[in-house]
Write an enzyme that holds these catalytic residues in place. Structure first.
Site, PDB file in Angstrom:
ATOM      1  N   GLU A  87       0.825  -1.206   0.000  1.00  0.00           N
ATOM      2  CA  GLU A  87       0.000   0.000   0.000  1.00  0.00           C
ATOM      3  C   GLU A  87       0.862   1.259   0.000  1.00  0.00           C
ATOM      4  O   GLU A  87       0.520   2.265  -0.650  1.00  0.00           O
ATOM      5  CB  GLU A  87      -0.922  -0.005   1.217  1.00  0.00           C
ATOM      6  N   SER A 105      18.864  -8.425  -8.632  1.00  0.00           N
ATOM      7  CA  SER A 105      17.730  -8.585  -9.545  1.00  0.00           C
ATOM      8  C   SER A 105      17.989  -9.619 -10.628  1.00  0.00           C
ATOM      9  O   SER A 105      17.061 -10.276 -11.098  1.00  0.00           O
ATOM     10  CB  SER A 105      17.396  -7.245 -10.214  1.00  0.00           C
ATOM     11  N   HIS A 163       3.474 -10.413  -9.561  1.00  0.00           N
ATOM     12  CA  HIS A 163       4.918 -10.621  -9.494  1.00  0.00           C
ATOM     13  C   HIS A 163       5.579  -9.502  -8.703  1.00  0.00           C
ATOM     14  O   HIS A 163       6.454  -9.738  -7.878  1.00  0.00           O
ATOM     15  CB  HIS A 163       5.517 -10.689 -10.893  1.00  0.00           C
ATOM     16  N   SER A 164       5.156  -8.301  -8.955  1.00  0.00           N
ATOM     17  CA  SER A 164       5.663  -7.128  -8.232  1.00  0.00           C
ATOM     18  C   SER A 164       4.656  -6.002  -8.414  1.00  0.00           C
ATOM     19  O   SER A 164       3.604  -6.174  -9.045  1.00  0.00           O
ATOM     20  CB  SER A 164       7.040  -6.711  -8.771  1.00  0.00           C
TER      21      SER A 164
END
Length: 475
Positions: free
Chosen positions: A152, A238, A367-368
Site C-alpha cells: 500500500e 535482480s 509478481h511485483s
C-alpha cells in the site's frame, strides 16, 4: 603342432590352452571352444573398448590346413556383459532402448498437513515444539501484514517498488526455522521471511525500502534488495539465478574449511531455466559441496507459465540427472517444508552432498508492483490458491487444534504488527538520505579521476535542480 599353436592361436591372444588344443587335434572331428583368458584388473580404460569389437559378437573359425582334413576349431571369445566405464559399470543390452522423455506418473509430493490443517496418518515428519511452532506462525502473520502495508505504501507513492510473498509464507518461515544461523543464505527476491526469522527488524526493512542513511546498503540498492552481513544473508540481486553459482562456491569453501554448516540458495522455476542453474548443480555434485538448492516452483516466471518453460516433470527430476538427492514437497505445508529442509541440511553436512528441494506452491499475488497478473491468468485461479491452499490458514488450524493459538492472540498480534509498521514507515521517511559521497565510495581505495569528476558533476546538478531530488539529500 608347435607351429599351429604359435601361428594360429596367439593371434587371438590365447596363451594358456596349448594342452587342450593338442588334445583336440587327436580327434579331428571334435570341436573345442577355447575361451579368452580374463583381462587383468589394471587393463585400463582403452582395453575395455578393445574387447567389444563395435558391439558385434566375436565368433572366429580357423582353418588348420590339409594336415587336419580342413576341420575347423571354433574359437569363441565370451561377450563382455558390461563396460567398466569411469563412474561405474554399464551393462550392455542388444535391445535398442531409449529412455522415456516423460513418465506416466509424476514424482510424488511430500506432505504432512492436508489443506484442512489436519495431520496425515503415518506422516514422516519431525516433532516440533510449541515454542518453534508459535514463532513460525507469528512470523508468517508478520510477513503477511508487512506485505500488505508496504504494498500500500508503494501504491501511495511513498516507496518506488515492492514485491510480496503472498502464498509463499510457509516457504520463507518454515525453511528458515530448519536452518542454523551459521548457514549462509543466497536469496532471490522473495525470501524476506528468512531475514525476519533471523532477527531483521521491521525498522530495518523500512530503512532499506526508503533508502535512508540507516539502510545497510547505503541506498545503493533498489527496494526489497535486502542484505545483512550480521545475519549471513547475502544481498539480493535482480539478475535471475546468479546467486546459484555463488552459493555453490561458498559451500565449497565451507567444505575446505570443514565448517559445520551449509549454504542454501532460493530461486524460482524461471531461475531453473538459466545456465547458472545447470552449472551450479553440476559443479556442486562433482565437488560434493554442502549446499541446498531450494526451488520455489510457483507456476509462473512473471507471466511465463511453467508449461512454456520445460517439458520434464518439474524441477525435481533434474536433480537425478546431476546425481543429487532430491525431493518434491508441498510448498503450502509448513510442517513438510520444515522437515524436508531439516533433513536436507543434515544430509548436506554429514554426507557432504548437495540436495535439491522443489516446493510446489503458487504466487498468489502479482509478481511485483510493476505487474498485473490478471492480464495473463484467470482471477478464479488466483482466488482458488489464495483461499483453498493458503499456507498461513492451514498452519493456524494445526496450532489451534493443539491449543497453542486462538482468535484473541491473533487479533492482538496483527494489531501490534500494523502499529509497529506504521511507526517504522514514518520514522524511515523522516531520516535523511545517504550523502552523495556514498554513491562513490567502498569500491576504490583512491577514487579514480573519472569518478571524482562524476561526483562533482552530480553535486552541481543537485544544487541546480533541487526540486528533482528529495529535500533531505546530504550534498
Amino acid at each position: 603342432m608347435h607351429n599351429l599353436k604359435s601361428s594360429k592361436l596367439l593371434m587371438f591372444g590365447v596363451t594358456n590352452h596349448s594342452s587342450s588344443v593338442a588334445n583336440s587335434l587327436l580327434s579331428p572331428h571334435l570341436l573345442h571352444t577355447i575361451s579368452r583368458p580374463p583381462l587383468p584388473d589394471d587393463s585400463g580404460f582403452s582395453r575395455c573398448f578393445a574387447t567389444v569389437s563395435g558391439g558385434r559378437r566375436s565368433h572366429t573359425a580357423v582353418s588348420f590346413g590339409d594336415d587336419v582334413d580342413q576341420d575347423q576349431i571354433s574359437i569363441e571369445v565370451p561377450l563382455q556383459q558390461e563396460l567398466n566405464f569411469p563412474g561405474g559399470k554399464v551393462k550392455f543390452t542388444p535391445n535398442k532402448l531409449f529412455t522415456s522423455g516423460s513418465s506416466a506418473e509424476r514424482t510424488q509430493c511430500y506432505r504432512v498437513l492436508n489443506e484442512n490443517g489436519q495431520l496425515l496418518v503415518d506422516s514422516d515428519s519431525l516433532k516440533i515444539s510449541k515454542e518453534v511452532a508459535v514463532k513460525m506462525y507469528r512470523d508468517m502473520v508478520t510477513l503477511q501484514v508487512m506485505d500488505t502495508i508496504f504494498y500500500e505504501a508503494q501504491r501511495q507513492g511513498r516507496i518506488s517498488f515492492y514485491l510480496t510473498t503472498i502464498g509463499e509464507e510457509a516457504i520463507n518461515i518454515a525453511s528458515a526455522a530448519a536452518l542454523s544461523h551459521n548457514d549462509f543464505v543466497f536469496p532471490q527476491y522473495r525470501e524476506p521471511g528468512v531475514l525476519l526469522w533471523r532477527g531483521f527488524t521491521l525498522q530495518e526493512f523500512a530503512n532499506q525500502l526508503f533508502g535512508n542513511k540507516y539502510d545497510q546498503g547505503k541506498g545503493r540498492q533498489m527496494p526489497i534488495h535486502y542484505g545483512s552481513k550480521k545475519l549471513n544473508y547475502i544481498t539480493v540481486s535482480s539478475t535471475v539465478a546468479t546467486q546459484i553459482p555463488h552459493t555453490v562456491g561458498a559451500a565449497y569453501s565451507m567444505k575446505m574449511e570443514k565448517q559445520d554448516a551449509c549454504t542454501i540458495t532460493y530461486f524460482g522455476d524461471g531461475g531453473s531455466s538459466t545456465g547458472d542453474f545447470h552449472a551450479g548443480l553440476n559443479f556442486s555434485a562433482v565437488m560434493e559441496a554442502p549446499v541446498i538448492f531450494f526451488c520455489r516452483n510457483n507456476g509462473w516466471a512473471i507471466s511465463t507459465p511453467i508449461t512454456d518453460q520445460l517439458r520434464s516433470d518439474g524441477i525435481v527430476v533434474r536433480g537425478k540427472a546431476y546425481g543429487i538427492p532430491s525431493i518434491r514437497v508441498d510448498g503450502n505445508d509448513a510442517l513438510a517444508i520444515y522437515s524436508a529442509v531439516y533433513e536436507a541440511r543434515r544430509l548436506a553436512i554429514e554426507k557432504q552432498t548437495p540436495v535439491l528441494i522443489e516446493a510446489l506452491t503458487y504466487r498468489a499475488g502479482h509478481h511485483s508492483t510493476s505487474d498485473d497478473s490478471t492480464k495473463y491468468r484467470p482471477a478464479e485461479e488466483i482466488e482458488w490458491w489464495r483461499d483453498g491452499q493458503n499456507p498461513v490458514k492451514r498452519f493456524r488450524t494445526w496450532i489451534e487444534n493443539n491449543g497453542w493459538w486462538n482468535d484473541q492472540v491473533e487479533s492482538e498480534h496483527r494489531s501490534n504488527i500494523r502499529k509497529q509498521l506504521s511507526q517504522a514507515i514514518q520514522a524511515a521517511e523522516r531520516v535523511e538520505k545517504p550523502p552523495v559521497a556514498d554513491m562513490f565510495n567502498d569500491v576504490y581505495d583512491v577514487l579514480p579521476k573519472n569518478l571524482n569528476e562524476q561526483e562533482v558533476s552530480l553535486r552541481e546538478h543537485v544544487k541546480k535542480h533541487p526540486q528533482e531530488y528529495p529535500s533531505n539529500v546530504a550534498v
